[in-house]
Design an enzyme around this catalytic site. Structure first.
Site, PDB file in Angstrom:
ATOM      1  N   SER A 172     -23.903   6.235  34.093  1.00  9.63           N
ATOM      2  CA  SER A 172     -23.722   6.664  32.632  1.00  9.63           C
ATOM      3  C   SER A 172     -25.267   6.322  32.017  1.00  9.63           C
ATOM      4  O   SER A 172     -26.203   7.000  32.278  1.00  9.63           O
ATOM      5  CB  SER A 172     -22.585   5.673  32.020  1.00  9.63           C
ATOM      6  OG  SER A 172     -22.363   6.024  30.686  1.00  9.63           O
TER       7      SER A 172
ATOM      8  N   ASP B 298     -14.352  13.886  31.245  1.00 13.39           N
ATOM      9  CA  ASP B 298     -15.459  13.336  30.568  1.00 13.39           C
ATOM     10  C   ASP B 298     -16.185  14.282  29.639  1.00 13.39           C
ATOM     11  O   ASP B 298     -16.394  15.401  29.890  1.00 13.39           O
ATOM     12  CB  ASP B 298     -16.713  13.001  31.599  1.00 13.39           C
ATOM     13  CG  ASP B 298     -17.628  12.052  31.216  1.00 13.39           C
ATOM     14  OD1 ASP B 298     -17.946  11.837  30.091  1.00 13.39           O
ATOM     15  OD2 ASP B 298     -18.421  11.483  31.956  1.00 13.39           O
TER      16      ASP B 298
ATOM     17  N   HIS C 124     -14.859   9.090  32.927  1.00 15.02           N
ATOM     18  CA  HIS C 124     -16.063   8.537  32.817  1.00 15.02           C
ATOM     19  C   HIS C 124     -15.979   7.109  33.098  1.00 15.02           C
ATOM     20  O   HIS C 124     -14.822   6.352  32.534  1.00 15.02           O
ATOM     21  CB  HIS C 124     -16.553   8.763  31.360  1.00 15.02           C
ATOM     22  CG  HIS C 124     -17.929   8.159  31.047  1.00 15.02           C
ATOM     23  ND1 HIS C 124     -19.209   8.983  31.321  1.00 15.02           N
ATOM     24  CD2 HIS C 124     -18.680   7.001  30.731  1.00 15.02           C
ATOM     25  CE1 HIS C 124     -20.289   8.321  31.033  1.00 15.02           C
ATOM     26  NE2 HIS C 124     -19.997   7.217  30.658  1.00 15.02           N
TER      27      HIS C 124
END
Length: 312
Positions: free
Chosen positions: A153, A248, A278
């Site tokens: 991320s 996501d 995610h």
């Protein structure tokens, strides 16, 4: 890509967290505690992951010492800097301890997990500066081994920007970048941003909140290294592993980034996990499909490491 339903185990696990609260409605303290609470749920009952040696150290940095946790296998095959996710606001060495341990065990890498400075206390470029300083330090640990940068991320964003900086600054040598669902740009109108604007796990509004904070300084607006998707040229970067979750909001931008890397002549392995969301790397201990995705990821990293040895 054809749409696949979210894995039922993912849906059930996320339900254990309770109704999601928009990140903009939480204080920084509450956000950080929510991350710790989520990781506690995600790792509940997880089997311990033993590695040969784990040490907490402080890496020298331009703005002061940087906390880092170093995971060392008995016979190292590579060195990897790992940068945790969390929107540049949350996350620390403990939230990603099991992630770092598994990478160390399954790839036989010395993993340098970096506790970089977080917003809002430390706006851009603080996190990137710490990531860069830790990378230049770690590159000297075992120069005889392949050297990788990695993250998930927001941490994957930093890893990609470190690779861009190393390319433009003439080093250190980076033999691979491992980017697990990175934030590559700020395109809030990308197709997947619309499809998954309400999540699961992270929403378009959540991402907009983090991006406004991250891009809110003059330094960020002027920097060519704030988001990797903003780079005009992606040539001469290291071989790349790009992990994309099917459900996501970031998916479209990540896949576009992968195509740009390939067009620039970069060797890219794209791992798409259509049933995941995610943040899946955090809950791999409790979701079999995420566990399998993690295994695929480490096998691809191993392939990358072996190619690095062959090139050397």
């Amino acid at each position: 890509m054809a749409e696949t339903s979210v894995d039922r185990d993912v849906t059930a696990l996320l339900a254990e967290l309770g109704p999601p609260v928009p990140v903009a409605e939480l204080s920084t303290v509450e956000l950080r505690q929510s991350m710790r609470d989520a990781v506690s749920v995600f790792t509940h009952g997880a089997a311990p992951i033993a590695v040969d040696r784990v040490t907490d150290e402080h890496v020298p940095g331009g703005a002061g010492s940087i906390p880092a946790r170093i995971y060392t296998p008995a016979r190292p095959a590579a060195v990897m800097v790992y940068l945790h996710g969390g929107g540049w606001v949350v996350g620390d060495l403990d939230t990603h301890d099991l992630v770092a341990r598994r990478i160390c065990r399954d790839t036989q890498s010395v993993v340098v997990s970096v506790d970089y400075r977080l917003m809002p206390e430390h706006p851009f470029p603080a996190a990137l500066q710490d990531a860069w300083d830790a990378t230049t330090w770690a590159a000297r640990l075992r120069p005889d081994l392949p050297f990788l940068v990695a993250g998930d991320s927001a941490g994957a964003t930093l890893a990609a920007c470190v690779a861009l900086t190393a390319r433009d600054d003439g080093g250190p040598r980076i033999d691979g970048q491992v980017l697990v669902y990175p934030v590559v740009d700020d395109d809030l109108d990308a197709p997947s941003m619309q499809t998954y604007r309400d999540g699961p796990r992270i929403t378009r509004d959540d991402l907009a909140y983090y991006l406004r904070m991250y891009l809110g300084t003059v330094q960020a607006r002027r920097s060519p290294y704030v988001l990797p998707g903003h780079a005009k040229w992606l040539g001469e970067l290291p071989p790349t592993v790009l992990a994309v979750a099917g459900h996501d909001p970031l998916r479209s931008s990540e896949q576009k980034f992968g195509r740009r890397l390939e067009a620039a002549g970069i060797e890219v392995t794209v791992q798409v996990d259509p049933e995941l969301v995610h943040g899946w790397i955090d809950f791999a201990p409790r979701v079999p499909s995420a566990d399998r995705a993690f295994s695929r990821l480490t096998q691809t990293i191993n392939d990358l490491i072996h190619r690095g040895h062959a090139a050397a």
